[in-house]
Design a protein around this motif. Sequence first.
Motif, PDB file in Angstrom:
ATOM      1  N   LEU A  25       0.835  -1.205   0.000  1.00  0.00           N
ATOM      2  CA  LEU A  25       0.000   0.000   0.000  1.00  0.00           C
ATOM      3  C   LEU A  25       0.870   1.256   0.000  1.00  0.00           C
ATOM      4  N   ARG A  26       1.958   1.212   0.743  1.00  0.00           N
ATOM      5  CA  ARG A  26       2.872   2.360   0.779  1.00  0.00           C
ATOM      6  C   ARG A  26       3.451   2.612  -0.612  1.00  0.00           C
ATOM      7  N   GLN A  27       3.819   1.549  -1.305  1.00  0.00           N
ATOM      8  CA  GLN A  27       4.316   1.699  -2.680  1.00  0.00           C
ATOM      9  C   GLN A  27       3.258   2.352  -3.568  1.00  0.00           C
ATOM     10  N   LEU A  28       2.030   1.914  -3.411  1.00  0.00           N
ATOM     11  CA  LEU A  28       0.942   2.429  -4.249  1.00  0.00           C
ATOM     12  C   LEU A  28       0.582   3.868  -3.914  1.00  0.00           C
ATOM     13  N   SER A  29       0.967   4.335  -2.741  1.00  0.00           N
ATOM     14  CA  SER A  29       0.649   5.722  -2.377  1.00  0.00           C
ATOM     15  C   SER A  29       1.389   6.715  -3.261  1.00  0.00           C
ATOM     16  N   SER A  30       2.457   6.276  -3.911  1.00  0.00           N
ATOM     17  CA  SER A  30       3.183   7.181  -4.800  1.00  0.00           C
ATOM     18  C   SER A  30       2.854   6.945  -6.269  1.00  0.00           C
ATOM     19  N   GLY A  31       1.892   6.064  -6.535  1.00  0.00           N
ATOM     20  CA  GLY A  31       1.472   5.864  -7.917  1.00  0.00           C
ATOM     21  C   GLY A  31       1.163   4.413  -8.226  1.00  0.00           C
ATOM     22  N   ASP A  32       0.558   4.201  -9.382  1.00  0.00           N
ATOM     23  CA  ASP A  32       0.181   2.864  -9.812  1.00  0.00           C
ATOM     24  C   ASP A  32       1.416   1.978  -9.971  1.00  0.00           C
ATOM     25  N   GLY A  36       4.164  -7.211 -10.761  1.00  0.00           N
ATOM     26  CA  GLY A  36       5.603  -7.488 -10.693  1.00  0.00           C
ATOM     27  C   GLY A  36       6.355  -6.433  -9.909  1.00  0.00           C
ATOM     28  N   GLU A  37       5.993  -5.179 -10.104  1.00  0.00           N
ATOM     29  CA  GLU A  37       6.649  -4.090  -9.363  1.00  0.00           C
ATOM     30  C   GLU A  37       6.324  -4.172  -7.876  1.00  0.00           C
ATOM     31  N   LEU A  38       5.105  -4.551  -7.554  1.00  0.00           N
ATOM     32  CA  LEU A  38       4.736  -4.691  -6.140  1.00  0.00           C
ATOM     33  C   LEU A  38       5.474  -5.859  -5.495  1.00  0.00           C
ATOM     34  N   ALA A  39       5.682  -6.925  -6.259  1.00  0.00           N
ATOM     35  CA  ALA A  39       6.329  -8.125  -5.723  1.00  0.00           C
ATOM     36  C   ALA A  39       7.842  -7.980  -5.629  1.00  0.00           C
ATOM     37  N   ALA A  40       8.436  -7.134  -6.459  1.00  0.00           N
ATOM     38  CA  ALA A  40       9.891  -7.056  -6.595  1.00  0.00           C
ATOM     39  C   ALA A  40      10.673  -6.871  -5.290  1.00  0.00           C
ATOM     40  N   PRO A  41      10.239  -6.033  -4.366  1.00  0.00           N
ATOM     41  CA  PRO A  41      11.063  -5.825  -3.159  1.00  0.00           C
ATOM     42  C   PRO A  41      11.093  -7.014  -2.191  1.00  0.00           C
ATOM     43  N   TYR A  42      10.296  -8.042  -2.435  1.00  0.00           N
ATOM     44  CA  TYR A  42      10.154  -9.140  -1.473  1.00  0.00           C
ATOM     45  C   TYR A  42      10.695 -10.433  -2.051  1.00  0.00           C
ATOM     46  N   ALA A  43      11.146 -11.290  -1.183  1.00  0.00           N
ATOM     47  CA  ALA A  43      11.619 -12.610  -1.596  1.00  0.00           C
ATOM     48  C   ALA A  43      10.423 -13.560  -1.635  1.00  0.00           C
ATOM     49  N   ILE A  44       9.453 -13.226  -2.487  1.00  0.00           N
ATOM     50  CA  ILE A  44       8.253 -14.051  -2.624  1.00  0.00           C
ATOM     51  C   ILE A  44       7.978 -14.274  -4.112  1.00  0.00           C
ATOM     52  N   SER A  45       7.241 -15.323  -4.395  1.00  0.00           N
ATOM     53  CA  SER A  45       6.881 -15.617  -5.784  1.00  0.00           C
ATOM     54  C   SER A  45       5.776 -14.669  -6.240  1.00  0.00           C
ATOM     55  N   LEU A  46       5.562 -14.616  -7.547  1.00  0.00           N
ATOM     56  CA  LEU A  46       4.459 -13.816  -8.066  1.00  0.00           C
ATOM     57  C   LEU A  46       3.122 -14.365  -7.576  1.00  0.00           C
ATOM     58  N   ALA A  47       3.044 -15.680  -7.387  1.00  0.00           N
ATOM     59  CA  ALA A  47       1.809 -16.280  -6.869  1.00  0.00           C
ATOM     60  C   ALA A  47       1.528 -15.796  -5.443  1.00  0.00           C
ATOM     61  N   LEU A  61      -9.012  -1.960  -0.765  1.00  0.00           N
ATOM     62  CA  LEU A  61      -7.902  -1.033  -0.596  1.00  0.00           C
ATOM     63  C   LEU A  61      -7.173  -0.735  -1.900  1.00  0.00           C
ATOM     64  N   ILE A  62      -7.284  -1.648  -2.853  1.00  0.00           N
ATOM     65  CA  ILE A  62      -6.683  -1.405  -4.164  1.00  0.00           C
ATOM     66  C   ILE A  62      -7.651  -1.846  -5.255  1.00  0.00           C
ATOM     67  N   ARG A  63      -7.412  -1.342  -6.433  1.00  0.00           N
ATOM     68  CA  ARG A  63      -8.158  -1.754  -7.618  1.00  0.00           C
ATOM     69  C   ARG A  63      -7.134  -2.213  -8.653  1.00  0.00           C
ATOM     70  N   ARG A  64      -7.410  -3.358  -9.253  1.00  0.00           N
ATOM     71  CA  ARG A  64      -6.515  -3.908 -10.267  1.00  0.00           C
ATOM     72  C   ARG A  64      -7.167  -3.737 -11.634  1.00  0.00           C
ATOM     73  N   GLU A  65      -6.377  -3.253 -12.567  1.00  0.00           N
ATOM     74  CA  GLU A  65      -6.853  -3.058 -13.938  1.00  0.00           C
ATOM     75  C   GLU A  65      -5.968  -3.898 -14.855  1.00  0.00           C
ATOM     76  N   VAL A  66      -6.602  -4.656 -15.734  1.00  0.00           N
ATOM     77  CA  VAL A  66      -5.852  -5.487 -16.670  1.00  0.00           C
ATOM     78  C   VAL A  66      -5.647  -4.700 -17.954  1.00  0.00           C
ATOM     79  N   THR A  70      -0.699  -7.199 -18.662  1.00  0.00           N
ATOM     80  CA  THR A  70      -0.175  -6.542 -17.466  1.00  0.00           C
ATOM     81  C   THR A  70      -1.318  -6.179 -16.521  1.00  0.00           C
ATOM     82  N   HIS A  71      -1.112  -6.473 -15.256  1.00  0.00           N
ATOM     83  CA  HIS A  71      -2.080  -6.108 -14.220  1.00  0.00           C
ATOM     84  C   HIS A  71      -1.516  -4.911 -13.461  1.00  0.00           C
ATOM     85  N   VAL A  72      -2.250  -3.806 -13.502  1.00  0.00           N
ATOM     86  CA  VAL A  72      -1.807  -2.571 -12.844  1.00  0.00           C
ATOM     87  C   VAL A  72      -2.701  -2.328 -11.633  1.00  0.00           C
TER      88      VAL A  72
END
Length: 120
Positions: A25-32, A36-47, A61-66, A70-72
């Motif tokens: 959520l903190r990442q999203l506070s500065s923009g869409d 992949g960008e949301l997952a990048a800082p963590y040692a977790i899979s895309l799943a 709390l968020i809305r995803r647009e396809v 790409t899912h934004v």
Amino acid sequence: MVELSTPQLDIVFHALGDATRRSMLRQLSSGDRTVGELAAPYAISLAAASKHIKALEHAGLIRREVRGRTHVCRLEPGPLASAHQWLTFYERFWESRLDVLERVLREEANGNPANSKTGD
């Protein structure tokens, strides 16, 4: 008066209860961001990241647009405002209690006990 228990508020606080989701959520506070960008800082899979994002979506709390493949994701501030309103109610409650305690302690420190009885 603030509604003390609503299913939606429960879902929001559940979503906020995880550090990874709060960070997303903190990442999203500065923009869409893309998934992949949301997952990048963590040692977790895309799943795993997708599961966190689904929890945030479920809470509203968020809305995803396809966009093609790409899912934004975009921050939706409404549910955060509801959680803030709930927390603010209790913040005022505790501030008033602590103000009374502070006053009593100051009176006692100055030799004027608030609940002293005369003639004892």
